[in-house]
Design an enzyme around this catalytic site. Structure first.
Site, short mmCIF file in Angstrom:
data_model
loop_
_atom_site.label_atom_id
_atom_site.label_comp_id
_atom_site.label_asym_id
_atom_site.label_seq_id
_atom_site.Cartn_x
_atom_site.Cartn_y
_atom_site.Cartn_z
CG PHE A 127 -4.64 15.79 0.82
CD1 PHE A 127 -5.87 15.17 1.04
CD2 PHE A 127 -4.05 15.68 -0.43
CE1 PHE A 127 -6.48 14.44 0.01
CE2 PHE A 127 -4.65 14.96 -1.44
CZ PHE A 127 -5.87 14.33 -1.23
NE ARG A 168 -2.94 8.41 -9.48
CZ ARG A 168 -3.61 7.98 -8.43
NH1 ARG A 168 -2.97 7.57 -7.35
NH2 ARG A 168 -4.93 7.97 -8.43
CD GLU A 213 -3.12 0.64 0.25
OE1 GLU A 213 -2.56 1.39 -0.56
OE2 GLU A 213 -4.35 0.65 0.43
CG ASP A 214 -0.76 4.72 -1.82
OD1 ASP A 214 -1.53 3.81 -1.46
OD2 ASP A 214 -1.17 5.78 -2.32
CG ASP A 232 -6.54 8.40 5.70
OD1 ASP A 232 -7.00 8.62 6.81
OD2 ASP A 232 -6.43 9.28 4.83
C1 PRP Z 1 -5.88 5.54 -1.08
C2 PRP Z 1 -4.69 4.67 -0.73
C3 PRP Z 1 -5.31 3.51 -0.01
C4 PRP Z 1 -6.52 4.11 0.64
C5 PRP Z 1 -6.24 4.32 2.09
O1 PRP Z 1 -6.44 5.09 -2.26
O2 PRP Z 1 -4.00 4.26 -1.88
O3 PRP Z 1 -5.66 2.46 -0.89
O4 PRP Z 1 -6.79 5.35 0.01
O5 PRP Z 1 -7.34 4.91 2.73
P1 PRP Z 1 -8.10 4.25 3.93
O6 PRP Z 1 -7.08 3.68 4.89
O7 PRP Z 1 -8.84 5.42 4.53
O8 PRP Z 1 -9.05 3.21 3.42
P2 PRP Z 1 -7.44 5.98 -3.14
O9 PRP Z 1 -8.83 5.53 -2.88
O10 PRP Z 1 -7.14 7.42 -2.94
O11 PRP Z 1 -7.12 5.52 -4.63
P3 PRP Z 1 -5.77 5.61 -5.45
O12 PRP Z 1 -4.81 4.64 -4.81
O13 PRP Z 1 -6.18 5.18 -6.82
O14 PRP Z 1 -5.27 7.03 -5.40
#
Ligand code: PRP
Length: 172
Positions: A147, A160, A94-95, A98
Site C-alpha cells: 500500500f 497526498r 493515472e497515478d 491496480d
Molecule cells: C485509485 C487510483 C486509480 C484506481 C486504480 O483511485 O487513482 O484511479 O484506484 O485501481 P484499480 O486499478 O484497482 O481500478 P481511488 O479510487 O483510490 O481514488 P483517488 O484517486 O481519489 O485516491
C-alpha cells in the site's frame, strides 16, 4: 509509515523521461491529457510541465473502490470531462493501475466518444493485482503489492501532499 519506496528525485527523473517519450511520439500533434481524480493531480501537474507539444488538460472522477467496482467492474462517473474527446489525441493520466478495473471502464467510455487516438500513462503499476487486461503505453514504475501513499496517493484522504512515495500499513 514504513519506508520510502520512491524518492522524489527518482520520481521527478522518471516523470521527465515519460514526458520526453510522450513528446516524441506526439511530435507535430496536439494532446488532450485526461487526469483521473484525485490521485493523478500531482503527477499530471509535473508531467505536463515537461511535455513539449501543445497540451490541454481535463479531469474525470470515477468511483473505483465501491462494492460494485470490486465485484463487477461497474463504476460510476462522479465528474465527467468538460470537453469533447472526439477526433482528439487523448492521453489518460493515472497515478496507479491496480486491478485495472477503473482504467478498463474509463477506456471503454472514452472509446465510445471517438477519440482520434487513446493512450495511457501511469506513474505506478501493480501488475500482481491485475484482474483484467489493460495496455499501459507509458509506465513509470512497476511496484510490488504494497500500500503506497504520497505524490497524490492517499490513505483515507491523507498523505497526498507528500513529495516522496511511502509504503504504509493500512491500519496505521
Ligand atoms: C485509485 C487510483 C486509480 C484506481 C486504480 O483511485 O487513482 O484511479 O484506484 O485501481 P484499480 O486499478 O484497482 O481500478 P481511488 O479510487 O483510490 O481514488 P483517488 O484517486 O481519489 O485516491
Amino acid at each position: 509509515m514504513d519506508a520510502i519506496l520512491l524518492h522524489r528525485e527518482q520520481i521527478q527523473s522518471t516523470v521527465r523521461h515519460l514526458a520526453e517519450a510522450i513528446s516524441k511520439d506526439f511530435e507535430g500533434k496536439e494532446l488532450l491529457a485526461v487526469g483521473i481524480l484525485k490521485g493523478s493531480f500531482i503527477f499530471m501537474a509535473d508531467l505536463v510541465r515537461h511535455i513539449t507539444v501543445p497540451v490541454t488538460i481535463d479531469f474525470i472522477d470515477i468511483s473505483s473502490y465501491g462494492l460494485a467496482a470490486e465485484s463487477s467492474g461497474e463504476v460510476r462517473i462522479l465528474k465527467d470531462l468538460d470537453t469533447s474527446v472526439e477526433g482528439r489525441n487523448v492521453l489518460v493520466v493515472e497515478d496507479i493501475v491496480d486491478t485495472g478495473l477503473t482504467l478498463k471502464y474509463l477506456l471503454g467510455i472514452l472509446r465510445e466518444r471517438n477519440p482520434r487516438s487513446l493512450r495511457v500513462c501511469t506513474l505506478l503499476d501493480k501488475p500482481s493485482r491485475r484482474r483484467t487486461v489493460v495496455t499501459l503505453d507509458y509506465c513509470g514504475f512497476e511496484i510490488p503489492d504494497v500500500f503506497v501513499v504520497g505524490y497524490g496517493l492517499d490513505y483515507a484522504e491523507k498523505y497526498r501532499n507528500y513529495p516522496d512515495i511511502w509504503v504504509i500499513k493500512p491500519s496505521s
